[in-house]
Design a protein around this motif. Structure first.
Motif, short mmCIF file in Angstrom:
data_model
loop_
_atom_site.label_atom_id
_atom_site.label_comp_id
_atom_site.label_asym_id
_atom_site.label_seq_id
_atom_site.Cartn_x
_atom_site.Cartn_y
_atom_site.Cartn_z
N GLU A 1 146.36 109.19 45.95
CA GLU A 1 146.68 108.40 44.75
C GLU A 1 146.58 106.91 45.06
N GLU A 2 145.80 106.20 44.24
CA GLU A 2 145.63 104.77 44.40
C GLU A 2 146.69 104.03 43.59
N ILE A 3 147.29 103.02 44.19
CA ILE A 3 148.26 102.18 43.48
C ILE A 3 147.47 101.30 42.52
N SER A 4 147.70 101.48 41.22
CA SER A 4 146.84 100.81 40.24
C SER A 4 147.58 100.25 39.03
N LEU A 5 148.91 100.18 39.08
CA LEU A 5 149.68 99.71 37.94
C LEU A 5 150.92 98.98 38.45
N LEU A 6 151.28 97.91 37.77
CA LEU A 6 152.52 97.18 38.04
C LEU A 6 153.39 97.27 36.79
N VAL A 7 154.61 97.75 36.94
CA VAL A 7 155.53 97.92 35.82
C VAL A 7 156.72 96.97 36.01
N ILE A 8 156.99 96.16 34.99
CA ILE A 8 158.09 95.22 35.02
C ILE A 8 159.26 95.77 34.21
N HIS A 9 160.44 95.71 34.81
CA HIS A 9 161.67 96.24 34.23
C HIS A 9 162.74 95.15 34.22
N VAL B 1 167.69 106.97 40.95
CA VAL B 1 166.62 106.05 40.55
C VAL B 1 166.46 104.96 41.60
N SER B 2 165.31 104.32 41.53
CA SER B 2 165.02 103.20 42.44
C SER B 2 163.88 102.40 41.85
N ALA B 3 163.63 101.28 42.45
CA ALA B 3 162.44 100.48 42.16
C ALA B 3 161.93 100.01 43.51
N HIS B 4 160.71 99.52 43.52
CA HIS B 4 160.22 98.95 44.77
C HIS B 4 160.94 97.64 45.08
N LEU B 5 161.05 96.78 44.06
CA LEU B 5 161.64 95.46 44.25
C LEU B 5 162.65 95.13 43.17
N LEU B 6 163.59 94.27 43.52
CA LEU B 6 164.50 93.63 42.58
C LEU B 6 164.39 92.13 42.80
N ILE B 7 164.18 91.39 41.71
CA ILE B 7 164.18 89.93 41.78
C ILE B 7 165.46 89.45 41.11
N ARG B 8 166.33 88.85 41.93
CA ARG B 8 167.62 88.34 41.44
C ARG B 8 167.41 87.09 40.59
N ARG B 9 168.45 86.65 39.92
CA ARG B 9 168.39 85.48 39.04
C ARG B 9 167.98 84.22 39.81
N CYS C 1 153.72 107.74 35.47
CA CYS C 1 153.34 106.44 36.02
C CYS C 1 153.90 106.17 37.42
N ASN C 2 155.00 106.82 37.78
CA ASN C 2 155.52 106.62 39.15
C ASN C 2 154.48 106.98 40.20
N ASP C 3 153.59 107.91 39.87
CA ASP C 3 152.59 108.37 40.84
C ASP C 3 151.67 107.25 41.29
N PHE C 4 151.38 106.29 40.41
CA PHE C 4 150.35 105.29 40.71
C PHE C 4 150.81 103.85 40.46
N SER C 5 152.11 103.64 40.34
CA SER C 5 152.59 102.29 40.01
C SER C 5 153.58 101.74 41.04
N ILE C 6 153.75 100.44 40.95
CA ILE C 6 154.81 99.71 41.65
C ILE C 6 155.76 99.22 40.58
N GLY C 7 157.05 99.40 40.80
CA GLY C 7 158.06 98.98 39.83
C GLY C 7 158.85 97.78 40.35
N ILE C 8 158.91 96.73 39.53
CA ILE C 8 159.69 95.55 39.86
C ILE C 8 160.76 95.35 38.81
N GLU C 9 162.00 95.30 39.26
CA GLU C 9 163.14 95.04 38.38
C GLU C 9 163.48 93.55 38.43
N LEU C 10 163.68 92.97 37.27
CA LEU C 10 164.22 91.62 37.17
C LEU C 10 165.69 91.75 36.81
#
Length: 184
Positions: free
Chosen positions: A29-37, A75-83, A111-120
């Motif tokens: 599986e190729e990483i091909s999507l970025l999801v912002i949360h 649940v999890s995300a790849h990254l969290l960006i703090r304030r 989408c979890n299969d091919f995405s990176i999730g970033i939480e703000l």
């Protein structure tokens, strides 16, 4: 921090806080999507330890009434960006974080299969901070360099891949501003 390098699927400059809530992506599986949360725990409150505890499966349900509803979720995300623009990484990018849930992008489900999730750290209706936008833009450019299947048209919000179920990052997220930053 510049966040302009990735080493073994970990963002250089981010604080590592490994989550047990991930698994392997499907073979090939190729990483091909970025999801912002967005996320805040308790809702609308910032700067506490609870997001990290939640993504690590260590949230104490007795600390807030809302936590009793979510403490058992995995649940999890790849990254969290703090304030303040600081970044925490929970899952290496090559692994599947559990951030999107039931989702569909461009006709593809799961989408979890091919995405990176970033939480703000934020809410749908409170403005995000400039340090968050700056960090997100730098990270986005870095991810696009290391995972070239992520292109500008393959960056989306959780609300767009799970409409009716999710609303984040919400109307407070300034897409035109963010897009202008990643174009630099």
């Amino acid at each position: 921090m510049s966040f302009s390098n990735i080493n073994d699927h970990w963002l250089v400059g981010a604080r590592a806080c490994p989550s047990p809530h991930y698994n392997q992506r499907p073979d090939g599986e190729e990483i091909s999507l970025l999801v912002i949360h967005n996320i805040s725990l308790p809702p609308g409150q910032f700067d506490g330890p609870y997001i990290e505890q939640f993504f690590q499966g260590q949230l104490d349900a007795s600390k807030h009434p809302y936590f009793a509803e979510i403490a058992d979720l995995r649940v999890s995300a790849h990254l969290l960006i703090r304030r303040d623009g600081s970044v925490i990484q929970f899952v290496p990018f090559n692994e599947r974080a559990w951030h999107a849930g039931a989702s569909c992008f461009d006709g593809r489900e799961q989408c979890n299969d091919f995405s990176i999730g970033i939480e703000l750290e934020g809410t749908d209706d409170l403005p995000y901070t400039d340090p968050q936008y700056q960090a997100l833009a730098t990270i986005t450019r870095t991810l696009m360099q290391y995972y070239p299947a992520i292109t500008c048209d393959r960056i989306t919000g959780h609300e767009h891949i799970a409409p009716g179920r999710k609303t984040d990052p919400g109307p407070a997220f300034d897409w035109p501003y963010y897009n202008s930053l990643i174009a630099k």
